[in-house]
Each structure stands twice: as structure tokens, then as C-alpha cells.
Scaffold this motif. Structure first.
Motif, mmCIF file in Angstrom:
data_model
loop_
_atom_site.group_PDB
_atom_site.id
_atom_site.type_symbol
_atom_site.label_atom_id
_atom_site.label_comp_id
_atom_site.label_asym_id
_atom_site.label_seq_id
_atom_site.Cartn_x
_atom_site.Cartn_y
_atom_site.Cartn_z
ATOM 1 N N GLN A 77 1.292 -26.820 30.634
ATOM 2 C CA GLN A 77 0.805 -26.420 29.313
ATOM 3 C C GLN A 77 1.868 -25.631 28.551
ATOM 4 O OE1 GLN A 77 -2.136 -27.497 27.870
ATOM 5 N NE2 GLN A 77 -1.038 -26.710 26.094
ATOM 6 N N ASP A 81 3.306 -26.570 24.909
ATOM 7 C CA ASP A 81 3.307 -25.593 23.816
ATOM 8 C C ASP A 81 4.721 -25.365 23.279
ATOM 9 O OD1 ASP A 81 0.573 -25.340 24.214
ATOM 10 O OD2 ASP A 81 0.730 -23.439 25.315
ATOM 11 N N GLU A 85 5.907 -26.144 19.493
ATOM 12 C CA GLU A 85 6.504 -25.064 18.698
ATOM 13 C C GLU A 85 7.871 -25.480 18.149
ATOM 14 O OE1 GLU A 85 7.720 -21.697 16.767
ATOM 15 O OE2 GLU A 85 5.693 -22.249 17.359
#
Length: 94
Positions: A77, A81, A85
Motif C-alpha cells: 500500500q 500511495d 503521490e
């Protein structure tokens, strides 16, 4: 976080880019034609994008793939992420 990949091969390209930037400085000092300066700046920007792409590719193929081969869902995860980003940040910069 431990770095799984290296980017040593990009150093040669960065040194060439450094030389190009010094060339642009000289062009400005010599009051060269604006279009010629802009052309050289565009060349440097393109070269930096190529280095960025290679670093991003190695990150994806190395660090991200390694996380997805592991058992930790949290690591997976975090990598998702991180990529989201980065893409978001790149879109803002463009």
C-alpha cells in the motif's frame, strides 16, 4: 528506507547535463541570440526528463516490484500511495 536500486549509470548523463548548463551560462555571458539559448535550455530540460524517466523506471521495476513480491500488505500500500503521490506531483508541475 533502504534503497534497493542504484542509479549510478545516470551519473554520466547528469555530468553531460552539467556541461550543457555551463554552456548555456557561457552563451548568456557572450550575449548570444535568445533563440539559441532557449534551444539549449530545451535540450537540457529534455535530458533531465530522460534521467527522471530512467530513475522512475528503475524504482518501479526494482523497489515497487520487490514490495509486491513481499508479504507485507502495508509495504504494498505504501508503494501504491508513493506512486500516486508522484504522479499527482508531476501533473501539478506540468
Amino acid at each position: 528506507m533502504k534503497q534497493l536500486t542504484t542509479h549510478e549509470e545516470q551519473l554520466e548523463f547528469l555530468k553531460k547535463i552539467e556541461g550543457q548548463v555551463r554552456g548555456i551560462e557561457k552563451m548568456i555571458e557572450e550575449k548570444r541570440y535568445c533563440v539559441d539559448i532557449i534551444t539549449q535550455i530545451h535540450s537540457v530540460v529534455g535530458a533531465l526528463y530522460r534521467v527522471e524517466n530512467e530513475v522512475f523506471k528503475k524504482h518501479t521495476q526494482g523497489c515497487v516490484v520487490s514490495a509486491f513480491r513481499g508479504k507485507s500488505e502495508a509495504d504494498k500500500q505504501r508503494k501504491i500511495d508513493e506512486i500516486v503521490e508522484l504522479v499527482s506531483r508531476f501533473r501539478k508541475a506540468a
